[in-house]
Design a protein around this motif. Structure first.
Motif, short mmCIF file in Angstrom:
data_model
loop_
_atom_site.label_atom_id
_atom_site.label_comp_id
_atom_site.label_asym_id
_atom_site.label_seq_id
_atom_site.Cartn_x
_atom_site.Cartn_y
_atom_site.Cartn_z
N LEU A 1 26.21 40.11 39.16
CA LEU A 1 27.33 40.04 37.95
C LEU A 1 28.18 40.91 38.44
O LEU A 1 28.04 42.33 38.90
CB LEU A 1 26.59 40.84 36.72
CG LEU A 1 25.73 39.85 36.06
CD1 LEU A 1 25.31 40.49 34.74
CD2 LEU A 1 26.10 38.55 35.63
N CYS A 2 29.33 40.48 38.76
CA CYS A 2 30.68 41.38 39.00
C CYS A 2 32.02 41.46 37.97
O CYS A 2 31.87 40.73 37.10
CB CYS A 2 31.32 40.60 40.32
SG CYS A 2 30.04 40.47 41.81
N LEU A 3 32.81 42.27 38.35
CA LEU A 3 33.77 42.39 37.56
C LEU A 3 34.95 42.30 38.19
O LEU A 3 35.10 42.99 39.37
CB LEU A 3 33.93 43.94 36.87
CG LEU A 3 32.89 44.24 36.06
CD1 LEU A 3 32.89 45.78 35.39
CD2 LEU A 3 32.45 43.35 34.87
N ASP A 4 36.14 41.65 37.80
CA ASP A 4 37.18 41.67 38.77
C ASP A 4 38.33 42.71 38.24
O ASP A 4 38.26 43.27 37.52
CB ASP A 4 37.70 39.90 38.74
CG ASP A 4 38.50 39.72 37.30
OD1 ASP A 4 38.69 40.57 36.41
OD2 ASP A 4 38.58 38.45 37.08
N GLU A 5 39.65 42.42 38.82
CA GLU A 5 40.69 43.27 38.44
C GLU A 5 41.22 43.45 37.01
O GLU A 5 41.65 44.42 36.54
CB GLU A 5 41.81 43.10 39.47
CG GLU A 5 42.38 41.81 39.19
CD GLU A 5 41.93 40.55 39.77
OE1 GLU A 5 42.15 39.41 39.59
OE2 GLU A 5 40.80 40.74 40.71
N ASN A 6 40.73 42.26 36.08
CA ASN A 6 40.93 42.32 34.92
C ASN A 6 39.82 42.70 34.30
O ASN A 6 39.80 42.37 32.74
CB ASN A 6 41.68 40.94 34.56
CG ASN A 6 42.61 40.55 35.42
OD1 ASN A 6 43.64 41.32 35.18
ND2 ASN A 6 42.71 39.37 35.96
N ASP A 7 38.82 43.02 34.57
CA ASP A 7 37.41 43.44 34.04
C ASP A 7 36.70 41.95 33.37
O ASP A 7 36.05 42.10 32.52
CB ASP A 7 37.67 44.46 32.83
CG ASP A 7 37.54 45.95 33.19
OD1 ASP A 7 36.85 46.19 34.56
OD2 ASP A 7 37.56 46.82 32.52
N ASP A 8 37.04 40.98 33.74
CA ASP A 8 36.23 39.77 33.51
C ASP A 8 35.25 39.90 34.21
O ASP A 8 35.12 40.22 35.29
CB ASP A 8 37.26 38.44 34.02
CG ASP A 8 38.54 38.11 33.16
OD1 ASP A 8 38.45 38.55 31.90
OD2 ASP A 8 39.55 37.57 33.57
N VAL A 9 34.01 39.18 33.59
CA VAL A 9 32.59 39.18 34.21
C VAL A 9 32.38 37.84 35.09
O VAL A 9 32.81 36.48 34.51
CB VAL A 9 31.49 39.42 33.09
CG1 VAL A 9 30.15 39.07 33.72
CG2 VAL A 9 31.89 40.57 32.13
N TRP A 10 32.00 37.96 36.13
CA TRP A 10 31.59 36.82 37.08
C TRP A 10 30.10 36.79 37.28
O TRP A 10 29.59 37.93 37.44
CB TRP A 10 32.46 37.03 38.37
CG TRP A 10 34.09 36.66 38.43
CD1 TRP A 10 34.82 37.54 37.79
CD2 TRP A 10 34.79 35.54 38.81
NE1 TRP A 10 36.28 37.17 37.90
CE2 TRP A 10 35.96 35.96 38.51
CE3 TRP A 10 34.26 34.49 39.60
CZ2 TRP A 10 36.88 34.78 39.07
CZ3 TRP A 10 35.28 33.85 39.90
CH2 TRP A 10 36.54 33.86 39.53
N VAL A 11 29.58 35.47 37.46
CA VAL A 11 28.37 35.42 38.13
C VAL A 11 28.51 34.83 39.47
O VAL A 11 29.25 33.99 39.67
CB VAL A 11 27.44 34.48 37.05
CG1 VAL A 11 26.05 34.66 37.75
CG2 VAL A 11 27.42 35.04 35.76
N LEU A 12 27.92 35.62 40.62
CA LEU A 12 27.96 35.27 41.86
C LEU A 12 26.40 34.99 42.21
O LEU A 12 25.45 35.59 41.98
CB LEU A 12 28.44 36.20 42.92
CG LEU A 12 30.12 35.97 43.19
CD1 LEU A 12 30.80 36.00 42.20
CD2 LEU A 12 30.17 36.99 44.28
#
Length: 398
Positions: A167-178
């Motif tokens: 689980l990751c966070l991008d520069e906008n604090d959106d959550v990603w699953v990788l």
């Protein structure tokens, strides 16, 4: 950055996007460049490091022949990424229970599901192609216990080594699953089987190769079409495995997180594979051994180590790289060397702030065993542009 190093000793040039290449990798690249069917040149990504036979981080264009060991045994290994419609503040403060919940849903290492979990449409589509391959090469049936049950129940599972779920966070604090995985046990046995078969088919001509692991099938040879059929199937299996795993992960997350949707930014890309493409006026086989396609405008995923940033990138379609870029940070030391040099305390220190295993079983994946991902990205600014920068907050290793 542009190409940093050009090797000209072989039959074709080797164009390298870094000036830091270990001597063993240089030798492998020279061996590759000696083969008579390489088209134009070999491109080498900045995460380059020594592999088995072919160098990891190499892009190899071949005309009239294909090298099974260049694709390797984790056929179709690659990445899948989804951006969710939730933000960092929607995640629990303590992520340990979430990690354990995902680990309970997704078997890791050699494990597989205890019952069939893949959607029937996926299994049915794959079964037809596999039946054709096994009908011609029955030995493949003997290389796994319960082969049919195994490949079905390994759909939607992680595997071991450097495979991961994050689980990751991008520069906008959106959550990603990788996630990072490949064709599991069935891809491995297919890779091993056809690598050995290529060596057997070459017979006495094998001694003319600079490395026996570069044994190849020539176009029109007995098993050339069979290998293409098998490698194509294994690549499809790897894509399906990642889709099924992502589906199961999202189903698990829905039970623990606020209601979310999935954005249109969904990426599923190979980085160990072979594909037919046209480059420099000729239709050739492109083998990307630890590299992803970075055609103009195409989205891709470049992960760092378990303690570093990852990137969503957009390709620039650079012809000198055969429209390719790196597949990650790339190792700077072997797994055995990492285990000798570091311990679980070092893992804890280098993954501070990230919810993950920090025991001796993951020492070989310690961030210090990998290249600096920022330096790798700087070396391929001619190949890709960064779309999103991701920092992991949760990591599951196989």
């Amino acid at each position: 950055m542009p190409i940093q190093t050009v090797m000209t000793k072989g039959k074709v040039p080797v164009k390298i996007y870094t000036d830091e290449v270990e001597s063993a990798a240089f030798q492998q690249l020279y061996n590759l460049s000696q083969l008579p069917f390489i088209h134009s040149h070999i491109a080498v990504m900045p995460d380059v490091h020594c592999g088995k036979g072919a160098t990891v981080g190499s892009v190899i264009p071949t005309a009239g022949a294909i090298i099974p060991a260049a694709v390797g045994v984790d056929i179709g290994c690659g990445m899948n990424a989804l951006r969710l419609s939730i933000k960092a503040h929607d995640l629990p403060d303590n992520l340990r229970s979430l990690r354990l919940f995902i680990e309970a849903a997704i078997p890791v290492g050699f494990a597989m599901h205890k019952q069939d979990r893949a959607r029937q449409s996926t299994v049915t589509a794959l079964a037809v192609g596999l039946h054709s391959i096994l009908g011609k090469h029955r030995k493949l049936n003997t290389m796994q216990k319960k082969p049919y049950q195994t490949w079905v129940r390994q759909l939607g599972t992680l595997g071991g080594g450097n495979h991961f779920i994050e689980l990751c966070l991008d520069e906008n604090d959106d959550v990603w699953v990788l996630l990072h995985s490949g064709s599991r046990g069935i891809g491995n046995v297919m890779g091993e089987y056809f690598i050995a078969l290529a060596k057997k088919d070459m017979g006495q001509h094998l001694i003319n190769l600079p490395d026996k692991d570069l044994a190849y099938f020539s176009e029109g040879a007995a098993h050339y079409d069979d290998y293409l059929e098998a490698v194509g199937w294994a690549q499809d299996y790897a894509l399906a495995n990642r889709r099924e795993m992502m589906y199961l992960i999202c189903e698990a997350l829905r039970k623990k997180l606020p209601k979310f949707g999935i954005t249109k930014e969904a990426i599923n890309c190979h980085h160990n594979y072979v594909v037919r493409e046209e480059h420099f006026g000729k239709s050739v086989w492109i083998t990307r051994k630890g590299a992803i396609r970075a055609g103009e405008g195409e989205l891709g995923i470049i992960p760092g180590s378990m303690g570093a940033k990852s990137y969503i990138v957009r390709g620039k379609g650079n012809p000198q790289s055969f429209c390719s870029c790196s597949h990650g940070a790339g190792r700077v030391m072997s797994r055995s060397a990492a285990k000798k040099r570091f311990d679980s305390d070092d893992v804890d220190a280098q993954t501070r702030g990230i919810e993950c295993r920090k025991d001796s079983g993951v020492v070989d994946e310690i961030p210090a065993a990998y290249k600096d991902i920022d330096q790798v990205m700087a070396h391929q600014s001619d190949l890709v542009e960064i779309v999103h920068t991701l920092r992991q907050v949760l990591c599951i290793k196989g």
